[in-house]
Motif scaffolding. Structure first.
Motif, PDB file in Angstrom:
ATOM      1  N   GLU A   1      67.410  51.591 -15.306  1.00  0.00           N
ATOM      2  CA  GLU A   1      66.224  50.886 -15.791  1.00  0.00           C
ATOM      3  C   GLU A   1      65.170  50.791 -14.692  1.00  0.00           C
ATOM      4  O   GLU A   1      63.960  50.994 -14.930  1.00  0.00           O
ATOM      5  CB  GLU A   1      66.607  49.483 -16.277  1.00  0.00           C
ATOM      6  CG  GLU A   1      67.425  49.459 -17.559  1.00  0.00           C
ATOM      7  CD  GLU A   1      68.848  49.960 -17.370  1.00  0.00           C
ATOM      8  OE1 GLU A   1      69.359  49.909 -16.212  1.00  0.00           O
ATOM      9  OE2 GLU A   1      69.437  50.442 -18.353  1.00  0.00           O
ATOM     10  N   GLU A   2      65.619  50.466 -13.475  1.00  0.00           N
ATOM     11  CA  GLU A   2      64.674  50.390 -12.351  1.00  0.00           C
ATOM     12  C   GLU A   2      64.058  51.753 -12.062  1.00  0.00           C
ATOM     13  O   GLU A   2      62.869  51.853 -11.728  1.00  0.00           O
ATOM     14  CB  GLU A   2      65.395  49.856 -11.110  1.00  0.00           C
ATOM     15  CG  GLU A   2      65.769  48.392 -11.199  1.00  0.00           C
ATOM     16  CD  GLU A   2      66.566  47.922  -9.995  1.00  0.00           C
ATOM     17  OE1 GLU A   2      66.695  46.698  -9.820  1.00  0.00           O
ATOM     18  OE2 GLU A   2      67.064  48.788  -9.215  1.00  0.00           O
ATOM     19  N   ALA A   3      64.861  52.804 -12.220  1.00  0.00           N
ATOM     20  CA  ALA A   3      64.356  54.155 -11.967  1.00  0.00           C
ATOM     21  C   ALA A   3      63.287  54.537 -12.976  1.00  0.00           C
ATOM     22  O   ALA A   3      62.242  55.109 -12.621  1.00  0.00           O
ATOM     23  CB  ALA A   3      65.508  55.155 -12.008  1.00  0.00           C
ATOM     24  N   LEU A   4      63.536  54.230 -14.251  1.00  0.00           N
ATOM     25  CA  LEU A   4      62.545  54.558 -15.278  1.00  0.00           C
ATOM     26  C   LEU A   4      61.262  53.770 -15.056  1.00  0.00           C
ATOM     27  O   LEU A   4      60.151  54.297 -15.234  1.00  0.00           O
ATOM     28  CB  LEU A   4      63.129  54.266 -16.663  1.00  0.00           C
ATOM     29  CG  LEU A   4      64.296  55.183 -17.087  1.00  0.00           C
ATOM     30  CD1 LEU A   4      64.887  54.702 -18.401  1.00  0.00           C
ATOM     31  CD2 LEU A   4      63.843  56.640 -17.204  1.00  0.00           C
ATOM     32  N   GLU A   5      61.393  52.522 -14.684  1.00  0.00           N
ATOM     33  CA  GLU A   5      60.216  51.692 -14.404  1.00  0.00           C
ATOM     34  C   GLU A   5      59.444  52.238 -13.214  1.00  0.00           C
ATOM     35  O   GLU A   5      58.197  52.263 -13.199  1.00  0.00           O
ATOM     36  CB  GLU A   5      60.663  50.260 -14.161  1.00  0.00           C
ATOM     37  CG  GLU A   5      59.496  49.290 -13.945  1.00  0.00           C
ATOM     38  CD  GLU A   5      59.968  47.853 -13.738  1.00  0.00           C
ATOM     39  OE1 GLU A   5      59.164  47.032 -13.264  1.00  0.00           O
ATOM     40  OE2 GLU A   5      61.155  47.571 -14.033  1.00  0.00           O
ATOM     41  N   TYR A   6      60.193  52.707 -12.234  1.00  0.00           N
ATOM     42  CA  TYR A   6      59.568  53.264 -11.017  1.00  0.00           C
ATOM     43  C   TYR A   6      58.767  54.505 -11.362  1.00  0.00           C
ATOM     44  O   TYR A   6      57.641  54.706 -10.905  1.00  0.00           O
ATOM     45  CB  TYR A   6      60.658  53.562  -9.997  1.00  0.00           C
ATOM     46  CG  TYR A   6      60.171  54.035  -8.658  1.00  0.00           C
ATOM     47  CD1 TYR A   6      59.523  53.180  -7.776  1.00  0.00           C
ATOM     48  CD2 TYR A   6      60.353  55.365  -8.254  1.00  0.00           C
ATOM     49  CE1 TYR A   6      59.069  53.602  -6.553  1.00  0.00           C
ATOM     50  CE2 TYR A   6      59.919  55.809  -7.011  1.00  0.00           C
ATOM     51  CZ  TYR A   6      59.271  54.910  -6.157  1.00  0.00           C
ATOM     52  OH  TYR A   6      58.824  55.353  -4.941  1.00  0.00           O
ATOM     53  N   ILE A   7      59.344  55.371 -12.204  1.00  0.00           N
ATOM     54  CA  ILE A   7      58.649  56.591 -12.615  1.00  0.00           C
ATOM     55  C   ILE A   7      57.398  56.251 -13.412  1.00  0.00           C
ATOM     56  O   ILE A   7      56.334  56.850 -13.224  1.00  0.00           O
ATOM     57  CB  ILE A   7      59.597  57.489 -13.435  1.00  0.00           C
ATOM     58  CG1 ILE A   7      60.634  58.130 -12.519  1.00  0.00           C
ATOM     59  CG2 ILE A   7      58.819  58.574 -14.169  1.00  0.00           C
ATOM     60  CD1 ILE A   7      61.666  58.973 -13.234  1.00  0.00           C
ATOM     61  N   ALA A   8      57.521  55.271 -14.297  1.00  0.00           N
ATOM     62  CA  ALA A   8      56.360  54.887 -15.098  1.00  0.00           C
ATOM     63  C   ALA A   8      55.208  54.433 -14.216  1.00  0.00           C
ATOM     64  O   ALA A   8      54.034  54.744 -14.464  1.00  0.00           O
ATOM     65  CB  ALA A   8      56.756  53.758 -16.069  1.00  0.00           C
ATOM     66  N   GLY A   9      55.554  53.736 -13.124  1.00  0.00           N
ATOM     67  CA  GLY A   9      54.522  53.293 -12.188  1.00  0.00           C
ATOM     68  C   GLY A   9      53.845  54.453 -11.491  1.00  0.00           C
ATOM     69  O   GLY A   9      52.627  54.445 -11.273  1.00  0.00           O
ATOM     70  N   ILE A  10      54.628  55.471 -11.144  1.00  0.00           N
ATOM     71  CA  ILE A  10      54.031  56.646 -10.502  1.00  0.00           C
ATOM     72  C   ILE A  10      53.107  57.379 -11.464  1.00  0.00           C
ATOM     73  O   ILE A  10      51.992  57.785 -11.115  1.00  0.00           O
ATOM     74  CB  ILE A  10      55.140  57.603  -9.997  1.00  0.00           C
ATOM     75  CG1 ILE A  10      55.967  56.913  -8.892  1.00  0.00           C
ATOM     76  CG2 ILE A  10      54.531  58.898  -9.468  1.00  0.00           C
ATOM     77  CD1 ILE A  10      57.149  57.753  -8.417  1.00  0.00           C
ATOM     78  N   ILE A  11      53.578  57.544 -12.712  1.00  0.00           N
ATOM     79  CA  ILE A  11      52.786  58.266 -13.711  1.00  0.00           C
ATOM     80  C   ILE A  11      51.451  57.554 -13.957  1.00  0.00           C
ATOM     81  O   ILE A  11      50.412  58.212 -14.138  1.00  0.00           O
ATOM     82  CB  ILE A  11      53.592  58.408 -15.020  1.00  0.00           C
ATOM     83  CG1 ILE A  11      54.786  59.358 -14.788  1.00  0.00           C
ATOM     84  CG2 ILE A  11      52.709  58.947 -16.144  1.00  0.00           C
ATOM     85  CD1 ILE A  11      55.723  59.475 -15.977  1.00  0.00           C
ATOM     86  N   ASP A  12      51.477  56.244 -13.920  1.00  0.00           N
ATOM     87  CA  ASP A  12      50.234  55.494 -14.147  1.00  0.00           C
ATOM     88  C   ASP A  12      49.190  55.770 -13.072  1.00  0.00           C
ATOM     89  O   ASP A  12      47.972  55.586 -13.316  1.00  0.00           O
ATOM     90  CB  ASP A  12      50.535  54.003 -14.179  1.00  0.00           C
ATOM     91  CG  ASP A  12      51.236  53.578 -15.477  1.00  0.00           C
ATOM     92  OD1 ASP A  12      51.194  54.373 -16.443  1.00  0.00           O
ATOM     93  OD2 ASP A  12      51.827  52.492 -15.497  1.00  0.00           O
ATOM     94  N   THR A  13      49.634  56.162 -11.891  1.00  0.00           N
ATOM     95  CA  THR A  13      48.676  56.412 -10.801  1.00  0.00           C
ATOM     96  C   THR A  13      48.171  57.838 -10.770  1.00  0.00           C
ATOM     97  O   THR A  13      47.292  58.166  -9.981  1.00  0.00           O
ATOM     98  CB  THR A  13      49.349  56.100  -9.433  1.00  0.00           C
ATOM     99  OG1 THR A  13      50.433  57.018  -9.215  1.00  0.00           O
ATOM    100  CG2 THR A  13      49.882  54.677  -9.409  1.00  0.00           C
ATOM    101  N   LEU A  14      48.753  58.698 -11.595  1.00  0.00           N
ATOM    102  CA  LEU A  14      48.357  60.121 -11.575  1.00  0.00           C
ATOM    103  C   LEU A  14      47.066  60.350 -12.327  1.00  0.00           C
ATOM    104  O   LEU A  14      46.718  59.624 -13.265  1.00  0.00           O
ATOM    105  CB  LEU A  14      49.492  60.972 -12.204  1.00  0.00           C
ATOM    106  CG  LEU A  14      50.821  60.961 -11.455  1.00  0.00           C
ATOM    107  CD1 LEU A  14      51.846  61.802 -12.200  1.00  0.00           C
ATOM    108  CD2 LEU A  14      50.642  61.486 -10.036  1.00  0.00           C
TER     109      LEU A  14
END
Length: 488
Positions: free
Chosen positions: A475-488
């Protein structure tokens, strides 16, 4: 000279490294010996006299057709027939790693002694009648030795038969250093003068033949052999790029110029490869390297050429610098490897080690300052998965530097850092690699991404976060990825 293998005192067959077809080959050789003037010659005689088993047997037939003898041998033994130099009457009959090389007299030879005098080195100009070789132990063989090869073999002397013989086949120049690397002794003084004087002729030799000899040298005592080649100027005929390293000064933690340091680094790499536990404490991380001949050769080549880029990046500001010499050196090595027709995989492996050879020292400096991060360690392991190979090159580099400003504890610090890195890999990174929290399928199905370069960036970012302890669950990993995608 060596001892009889296993204490054997039998005839020729006792010294063949052959487990199958012994009865068949015995019958064939005995019949052949009765039919004509046939000799065991060259390297087989030399090695058996040293007490070694032989994986190839050279036969010279004087009054028979080499082709017909080879065809008969292939038919009777059910072995493969390979014409080596058909125009000169040289044929090979082989099975597995064992071969019979069958030839007639060399062009210009009227008899066996003439033939022997046309060979490269005195200890290769030995012959014994096949019939006697089969019947008697080597100590009782009636040797034909027109060039005093047995004397030189016993004395440990590598002596060319004549300068003209080197001119006739210039590859023999490299073979002299190969026999030196193999431990046959010292190269005789006049022979060394001939090798140096005729070195330019190597430019006319096929690159594949040169590479073959180089690989044989690198498989043994390459450090001493390459240093001797440099003294005789032969090294620079093969690697002209290396000539630029002569006389290039270095900072005060070095005691040699770039060329001398590079040659010494090769010798030191061989020392480390012989006993990695002596330098790093635990030999276990180096087991795969030591069991892989190509990896060992790659490490030796990287140690020799790790500073190949220094002559072209040399600059003096407030001190001597070689900025980005590792990148320049890797590029030069790849160009050189292509010219000499190295295997592409080997060339890339060596260039990769050259390109990264400074990283252990850079990370060690960060460790000394208390700034070494898990991310930096993980990136080194990601970029250089065969990191034990890189640390052998780095250790050799350090051992070959003995200037007044050298840190006397550098090698011990490097070894300690290696142990820390290896433990990090075993206890942290390997566990993370086994426990992937997110996959490429997740990126497609959950985030709707199309496969591309972004996949690697995202997955590596998650892995780094795992290593650093910032991400522990899916769950933390998916949240982490979502945060990265938001900055792209």
């Amino acid at each position: 000279m060596g001892k009889d293998p296993g204490g054997q005192v039998g005839g020729l067959l006792s010294y063949l490294a052959l487990k199958e077809s012994l009865a068949e080959i015995q019958n064939f050789l005995q019949e052949l010996a009765r039919r004509g003037e046939v000799y065991v010659t060259g390297g087989a005689v030399r090695d058996i006299l040293r007490g070694d088993r032989v994986g190839d047997l050279d036969l010279t037939v004087v009054d028979l057709s080499p082709r017909e003898v080879a065809e008969e041998a292939a038919r009777r033994l059910s072995w493969a027939l390979v014409p080596l130099h058909e125009e000169f009457g040289v044929f090979r009959v082989a099975r597995g790693s064992f071969s019979l090389d069958i030839s007639g007299l060399r062009p210009g030879a009227m008899n066996i002694e003439d033939d022997l005098r046309l060979r490269d080195f005195s200890f290769n100009a030995l012959a014994v009648p096949l019939s006697k070789a089969l019947e008697r132990s080597p100590s009782e063989w009636p040797l034909l030795d027109p060039c005093q090869g047995l004397r030189d073999l016993k004395a440990g002397l590598i002596r060319a038969i004549s300068r003209q013989n080197l001119i006739d086949d210039p590859l023999r120049i490299l073979r002299a250093y190969r026999f030196y690397a193999l431990g046959f002794g010292e190269i005789e003084a006049e022979t060394r003068r001939w090798l140096s004087a005729e070195r330019a002729r190597l430019s006319k030799v096929a690159r594949e033949r040169i590479l073959y000899e180089l690989m044989l040298i690198l498989g043994r005592m390459a450090g001493e052999a390459f240093s001797l080649m440099a003294e005789d100027e032969v090294l620079f005929e093969i690697f002209p790029e290396f000539a630029e390293a002569r006389g290039v000064p270095q900072p005060s933690f070095h005691h040699l110029d770039v060329l001398g340091h590079s040659l010494l680094a090769l010798a030191r790499a061989e020392e480390v490869l012989r006993a990695p536990g002596k330098f790093f404490g635990d030999p276990e991380p180096f087991a795969e390297l030591l069991s892989d001949p190509e990896r060992r050769i790659a490490v030796k080549l990287a140690a020799l050429f790790h500073d190949l880029g220094k002559p072209r990046t040399f600059a003096v500001r407030d001190r001597i610098t070689f900025y980005e010499h590792e990148k320049v050196g890797a590029r030069i090595f790849l160009e050189m490897a292509e010219r000499l027709r190295f295997k592409k995989d080997l060339a890339k492996r060596v260039a990769h080690l050259i390109r990264n050879h400074m990283r252990p020292f850079h990370l060690l400096a960060e460790k000394e300052k208390g700034r070494l991060t898990a991310r930096a360690k993980r990136r080194l392991l990601r970029d250089v998965p065969e990191y034990p190979d890189l640390f052998v090159v780095a250790m050799a580099d350090g051992l070959a530097a003995r200037g007044p400003d050298k840190d006397p504890d550098e090698e011990e610090k490097l070894a300690e850092f290696f142990r820390e890195l290896h433990e990090f890999y075993r206890e942290t990174l390997r566990k993370v690699e086994r426990k992937r929290l997110v996959t490429g399928r997740d990126l497609i199905e959950i985030f709707g991404l199309a496969p591309g370069p972004i996949f690697r960036k995202l997955l590596e970012a998650v892995e780094e976060a795992q290593v650093e302890g910032r991400v522990k669950t899916r769950e933390e990993a998916l949240e982490y990825i979502a945060g990265i995608i938001d900055t792209l």
